[in-house]
Motif scaffolding. Structure first.
Motif, PDB file in Angstrom:
ATOM      1  N   HIS A   1      -7.506  -2.639   6.591  1.00  0.00           N
ATOM      2  CA  HIS A   1      -7.765  -1.336   5.987  1.00  0.00           C
ATOM      3  C   HIS A   1      -8.684  -0.521   6.879  1.00  0.00           C
ATOM      4  O   HIS A   1      -9.509  -1.060   7.611  1.00  0.00           O
TER       5      HIS A   1
ATOM      6  N   HIS B   1       0.848  -1.192   0.000  1.00  0.00           N
ATOM      7  CA  HIS B   1       0.000   0.000   0.000  1.00  0.00           C
ATOM      8  C   HIS B   1       0.878   1.234   0.000  1.00  0.00           C
ATOM      9  O   HIS B   1       1.981   1.231   0.566  1.00  0.00           O
TER      10      HIS B   1
ATOM     11  N   GLN C   1      -1.550  -0.764   5.603  1.00  0.00           N
ATOM     12  CA  GLN C   1      -2.121   0.400   4.936  1.00  0.00           C
ATOM     13  C   GLN C   1      -1.582   1.663   5.597  1.00  0.00           C
ATOM     14  O   GLN C   1      -1.348   1.686   6.807  1.00  0.00           O
TER      15      GLN C   1
END
Length: 317
Positions: free
Chosen positions: A183, A90, A137
């Motif tokens: 996430h 990410h 993330q």
């Protein structure tokens, strides 16, 4: 306004997938406009003001590639550098366009790259972590803090981003043990987080006090939820469920179930909303499904765009 094109990233043969690299698609009719060779571009991001796209290279020796966006969205390679870690999955650009944060899942490292006025990465700050950490993330908050979900450590790591980048003085936020945060997204005064390991969605207040935890799916099947987004109005929370292969819709912040629909494929790794459609990257069935939205709620897949091992959809106006 309906997005006109989208970039689709995914796994390539050298990274365990079958994708071509980065695929450019015209969303009106799902017309393939071109492909750009890249190694394992599993997540993509764009600069907020410059015509530049960034892509991680999810390999043992991770990379960050920078591309110029030309007429019609065509990409041209500008630079490539180390992600300073293993298996980056990410990346995100801060709203000022001066910092690029990368989550290296393999070794838990977080790297923050300073961006020049041309958008190219320059200096870098590297933040290693303890064994078993898996950064998944990176999100820039409105408070000038970089938040990084750590699936292995079950916490959200925090960094202050300014002229330099340093760990937050209050340290990380500890979340429920065994949750496996993957996430997250913020809406108003609330944070929403998927738990990949326990199959939950959790909501927190602005001080990271947990308010509620609910199953991400109502099917009763084993679930490894992946991506999470909040609707533009902040009223709906969307969650992709891998295993049940569905998209759940919850009403925030209470997380009451609204709907759960088939994702149009197998193993929904990521999705994006553009206009009145949701585009779902179904990694294992090799396609991006188009789900029409009715008052924000997705319906059955209207069509599927075939592309190998998709893992990220990035629509742009």
């Amino acid at each position: 306004m309906m997005a006109e094109v989208a970039y689709i990233g995914g796994y390539t043969p050298d990274t365990g997938g079958s994708g071509p690299g980065i695929t450019l698609v015209e969303l009106d009719g799902l017309v393939r406009l071109g492909e750009t060779v890249a190694s394992g571009p599993s997540f993509l991001a764009v600069h907020p003001t410059l015509p530049i796209l960034y892509a991680v290279g999810e390999a043992d020796r991770g990379t960050v590639a920078t591309f110029g966006r030309g007429e019609g969205g065509a990409l041209s390679p500008l630079a490539q550098r180390s992600s300073e870690g293993s298996a980056p999955c990410h990346l995100a650009v801060d709203p000022t366009g001066t910092r690029l944060a990368v989550a290296n899942y393999g070794d838990g490292t977080v790297s923050v790259h300073g961006l020049g006025t041309d958008g190219l990465p320059e200096q870098v700050w590297i933040f290693p972590y303890r064994e078993g950490s898996h950064a998944h993330q990176a999100v820039f908050g409105p408070d000038g803090v970089l938040y990084v979900s750590d699936l292995g450590a079950c916490e959200v790591r925090r960094y202050l981003v300014g002229e330099t980048v340093v760990p937050h003085p209050d340290g990380p936020v500890r979340l429920a043990e065994g949750m496996g945060p993957r996430h997250m997204a913020r809406a108003g005064d609330h944070w929403y987080v998927t738990g990949e390991l326990d199959g939950t969605v959790r909501v927190y207040d602005d001080g990271w006090r947990e308010l509620r935890a609910v199953p991400a799916t109502g099917t009763g099947r084993h679930n490894e939820p992946s991506h999470l987004e909040v609707s533009g109005s902040g009223e709906l929370v969307y969650v992709a469920n891998r295993g049940p292969d569905t998209i759940s819709v919850l009403a925030g912040p209470a997380l009451n179930p609204v709907a759960e629909v088939a994702c149009g494929g197998v193993w929904p790794r990521h999705f994006a909303v553009a206009g009145d459609r949701m585009y779902v990257a179904n990694q294992r069935s090799g396609g991006v499904a188009v789900l029409p939205l009715d008052d924000g709620v997705p319906g059955s897949a209207a069509e599927v765009f075939a592309v190998g091992s998709p893992s990220c959809v990035l629509p742009l106006p």
